[in-house]
Design an enzyme around this catalytic site. Sequence first.
Site, short mmCIF file in Angstrom:
data_model
loop_
_atom_site.label_atom_id
_atom_site.label_comp_id
_atom_site.label_asym_id
_atom_site.label_seq_id
_atom_site.Cartn_x
_atom_site.Cartn_y
_atom_site.Cartn_z
N HIS A 1 -6.28 1.55 -3.86
CA HIS A 1 -5.28 1.14 -2.58
C HIS A 1 -4.84 -0.41 -2.92
O HIS A 1 -5.53 -0.79 -3.64
CB HIS A 1 -6.01 1.26 -1.25
CG HIS A 1 -7.24 0.61 -1.18
ND1 HIS A 1 -7.35 -0.41 -0.10
CD2 HIS A 1 -8.26 0.37 -1.75
CE1 HIS A 1 -8.47 -1.00 -0.18
NE2 HIS A 1 -8.95 -0.70 -1.15
N HIS B 1 -2.47 1.46 7.18
CA HIS B 1 -2.83 1.55 5.49
C HIS B 1 -2.93 2.69 4.90
O HIS B 1 -3.25 3.36 5.73
CB HIS B 1 -4.14 0.51 5.55
CG HIS B 1 -4.51 0.29 4.14
ND1 HIS B 1 -3.87 -0.58 3.37
CD2 HIS B 1 -5.54 0.68 3.21
CE1 HIS B 1 -4.18 -0.92 2.21
NE2 HIS B 1 -5.43 -0.16 2.01
N CYS C 1 0.85 -1.27 0.01
CA CYS C 1 -0.13 0.06 -0.09
C CYS C 1 1.05 1.26 -0.03
O CYS C 1 0.64 2.27 -0.63
CB CYS C 1 -1.07 0.11 1.09
SG CYS C 1 -0.27 0.06 2.76
#
Length: 239
Positions: A203, A191, A139
Amino acid sequence: MKAICNVSIAPLRKEPSEKVEMVTQMLFGESCDILEEQKYWTKVKMHYDGYEGWIDAKQLEHVSEEYLTNRKTITITENFSSVMMKDGRTLLSIGSEVEFPVVASRRSRDLRESIVLTAKEFLNIPYLWAGKSFFGVDCSGLIQLVYKIHNIKLPRDSYQQAEIGEALTFVEESLPGDIAFFEDSEGKVVHVGIMMENQHIIHASGKVRIDILDSTGIYNRDIKEYTHKLRFVKRVITD
């Protein structure tokens, strides 16, 4: 001592062994300081983001500080570029650094639009812990790489990236190219993703994908549940 990566993608590992965790990747042409050398492994500190790790010594080329100071590089901005090296043609991923002209970028002149278009080129690329190329990406690697080719330098990990920019008050204020951060049960940023239009987010989770974002977090329509809890959205582009 200095060095540059001489292969398309080189893994940096936590310890000098192919069996241990990869902490990030070094792309062709990226440079580093040499911290320690063993017979087959070299510990380096990358110049771009300060990341440290062990790399196979054969995947590095030692260079002088004068060479690094004087060299002129171009960052590859297309998905892949096939370039001719002294020992044959090599396939390089976006974000690699070369010392000779490559095909001009076809991206939008609008920075926010260009960031989103670039991120969308990674759609369905598999998630790879510590990856940062079209062969696999995590990510925060996706965010760092997409912004790198737009001349915006960001740290490597999501918790570091979360320290950059101005936090928005509401998700509804977000614009394409803003960055959303997500936390775990302990409140740690774990994240990150890039905002798109209409509160959609791109993402890397399992693969690079597009989902919906609201004040709660990311809603995955495939499994019909929230997968990531929103911490905040930040703006790193100053219009």
